[in-house]
Design a protein around this motif. Sequence first.
Motif, short mmCIF file in Angstrom:
data_model
loop_
_atom_site.label_atom_id
_atom_site.label_comp_id
_atom_site.label_asym_id
_atom_site.label_seq_id
_atom_site.Cartn_x
_atom_site.Cartn_y
_atom_site.Cartn_z
N ALA A 73 6.09 1.79 -5.81
CA ALA A 73 5.65 0.40 -5.59
C ALA A 73 5.97 -0.02 -4.16
CB ALA A 73 6.33 -0.52 -6.59
N ALA A 74 7.17 0.34 -3.68
CA ALA A 74 7.55 -0.03 -2.31
C ALA A 74 6.62 0.63 -1.29
CB ALA A 74 9.00 0.38 -2.05
N ILE A 75 6.30 1.91 -1.51
CA ILE A 75 5.41 2.61 -0.56
C ILE A 75 4.04 1.92 -0.54
CG2 ILE A 75 4.18 4.77 -0.08
CD1 ILE A 75 6.59 6.25 -1.32
N ILE A 76 3.50 1.61 -1.71
CA ILE A 76 2.16 1.00 -1.79
C ILE A 76 2.18 -0.36 -1.08
CG2 ILE A 76 0.41 0.06 -3.37
CD1 ILE A 76 1.51 2.21 -5.43
N LEU A 77 3.30 -1.08 -1.20
CA LEU A 77 3.38 -2.42 -0.60
C LEU A 77 3.85 -2.39 0.86
CD1 LEU A 77 4.94 -4.26 -3.67
CD2 LEU A 77 2.59 -4.50 -2.78
N GLY A 78 4.13 -1.20 1.38
CA GLY A 78 4.60 -1.09 2.77
C GLY A 78 6.01 -1.62 2.95
N GLU A 79 6.82 -1.55 1.87
CA GLU A 79 8.21 -2.03 1.95
C GLU A 79 9.14 -0.83 2.13
OE1 GLU A 79 8.92 -4.69 -1.37
OE2 GLU A 79 7.23 -5.96 -0.78
N LEU A 135 7.16 -7.81 -7.46
CA LEU A 135 6.49 -6.53 -7.15
C LEU A 135 5.19 -6.40 -7.93
CD1 LEU A 135 9.64 -4.20 -7.08
CD2 LEU A 135 8.22 -4.80 -5.12
N VAL A 136 5.23 -6.74 -9.23
CA VAL A 136 4.01 -6.67 -10.06
C VAL A 136 2.94 -7.59 -9.47
CG1 VAL A 136 3.04 -7.21 -12.33
CG2 VAL A 136 5.20 -5.97 -12.18
N ASP A 137 3.32 -8.83 -9.13
CA ASP A 137 2.35 -9.80 -8.58
C ASP A 137 1.79 -9.29 -7.25
OD1 ASP A 137 2.83 -11.39 -10.72
OD2 ASP A 137 4.07 -12.86 -9.66
N ALA A 138 2.65 -8.71 -6.42
CA ALA A 138 2.19 -8.24 -5.10
C ALA A 138 1.19 -7.09 -5.26
CB ALA A 138 3.39 -7.80 -4.26
N LEU A 139 1.42 -6.22 -6.24
CA LEU A 139 0.48 -5.10 -6.47
C LEU A 139 -0.85 -5.62 -7.00
CD1 LEU A 139 3.08 -2.56 -7.89
CD2 LEU A 139 1.82 -2.30 -5.75
N LEU A 162 -13.04 3.95 -16.80
CA LEU A 162 -11.74 3.30 -16.58
C LEU A 162 -10.99 4.08 -15.49
CD1 LEU A 162 -9.87 1.06 -17.90
CD2 LEU A 162 -8.86 2.95 -19.20
N ARG A 163 -10.35 3.36 -14.56
CA ARG A 163 -9.63 4.03 -13.45
C ARG A 163 -8.13 3.85 -13.64
NH1 ARG A 163 -13.54 1.81 -8.52
NH2 ARG A 163 -15.45 2.61 -9.49
N VAL A 164 -7.47 4.93 -14.03
CA VAL A 164 -6.02 4.87 -14.23
C VAL A 164 -5.37 5.72 -13.14
CG1 VAL A 164 -4.12 5.36 -15.83
CG2 VAL A 164 -6.32 4.53 -16.71
N VAL A 165 -4.49 5.09 -12.35
CA VAL A 165 -3.83 5.79 -11.24
C VAL A 165 -2.33 5.81 -11.47
CG1 VAL A 165 -3.42 5.84 -8.75
CG2 VAL A 165 -5.66 5.11 -9.62
N ASP A 166 -1.78 7.01 -11.69
CA ASP A 166 -0.33 7.18 -11.67
C ASP A 166 -0.04 7.66 -10.24
OD1 ASP A 166 2.31 7.46 -12.31
OD2 ASP A 166 2.07 9.32 -13.45
N PRO A 167 0.52 6.79 -9.39
CA PRO A 167 0.60 7.13 -7.96
C PRO A 167 1.79 8.05 -7.64
CG PRO A 167 1.55 4.97 -8.31
CD PRO A 167 1.11 5.47 -9.67
#
Length: 293
Positions: A157-163, A182-186, A115-120
Amino acid sequence: MSEAETHLYQREGAYIPRVAAVHDLCGYGKCSLGVAIPVLSAAGCDVCPVPTGLFSSHTAFPGWYMHDTTEILADYLNAWKGIGVEIDAVYSGFLGAPEQVDRIRDLYAMYPNALRVVDPVMADHGKVYPTYTPELCDAMAELACGADVLTPNLTEAAIILGEPIGEDWGGTDISDEEARRLVDALIAKGAKHVVLKGIQRAGESCIRNFVGGADCETFEVHNEYLPYMLHGTGDLYASCLMAAVMAGRSLEEAVQFAGDFVHDAMLVSAEQPDFRDRGVSFEPLLGKVCELL
Ligand SMILES: Nc1ncnc2c1ncn2[C@@H]1O[C@H](COP(=O)(O)OP(=O)(O)O)[C@@H](O)[C@H]1O
Ligand SMILES: Cc1ncc(COP(=O)(O)O)c(C=O)c1O
């Protein structure tokens, strides 16, 4: 499938799962491995640390010492290969350099079924943590998109989405629609399940987490909002979520458990001297993690 049916790990009888915990170790200030090891151990997991750095304290203190472990990690993991270590889950958090993302990919290649769990872990309140370079943020964002479970706060979340973040970052007072966007975009970027943390609206006495996945509808879980901030709550939340998942609980049960545990640990913390510096004190509550089994 409804949220209640989403199980990410099936615990088999007396089997003790092994979790590679890829985080830094902080001498002072409760976070990272200092939280992941006790919490996951209490959930009956065999925790195998992969230290991404050694810190005198977390970096919110005005002075800290860091030892970067990047150059030892390839040999460290090769030695695991040599002795046939088996791993059921890879749980990563605070990283020290972009090359460490390559080492996490090595782990994914060594244990393709884990299982891959990422706390970014990279930012909060619109600000990137001081040791994070733009290259490390980009590498973390790529890693995030391959997670089975991703647990960003709103800045991450913003950093990951480039926002935008920084002065343009909007704060934690966002609508249900924006949280769901945000959830849907991720998820559209590749994360299989997302737990978006720390939504706190002005005038509301609760703090919300939004949870969604490719195989379940997005739902919201909330707790009483305590009017103070402690470092390490993000790490404690992710470790409790991971503990519940590895105990075989559903995603819905796991997010509820994690939110309740952090809330209760924040109450315990407030009774300690110098609690704002000391971070989140969870030790007296570890028995609640044992009860997950
Ligand atoms: N002041 C608070 N009151 C109650 N629960 C909290 C509070 N702060 C954090 N939490 C819980 O811990 C979770 C993670 O904390 P947060 O500080 O948002 O993470 P991060 O450190 O990653 O920014 C929150 O989503 C919430 O469930
Ligand atoms: C070295 C280190 N590890 C981990 C963290 C994560 O802390 P949190 O759980 O508050 O996101 C931080 C945050 O400052 C840090 O400096």
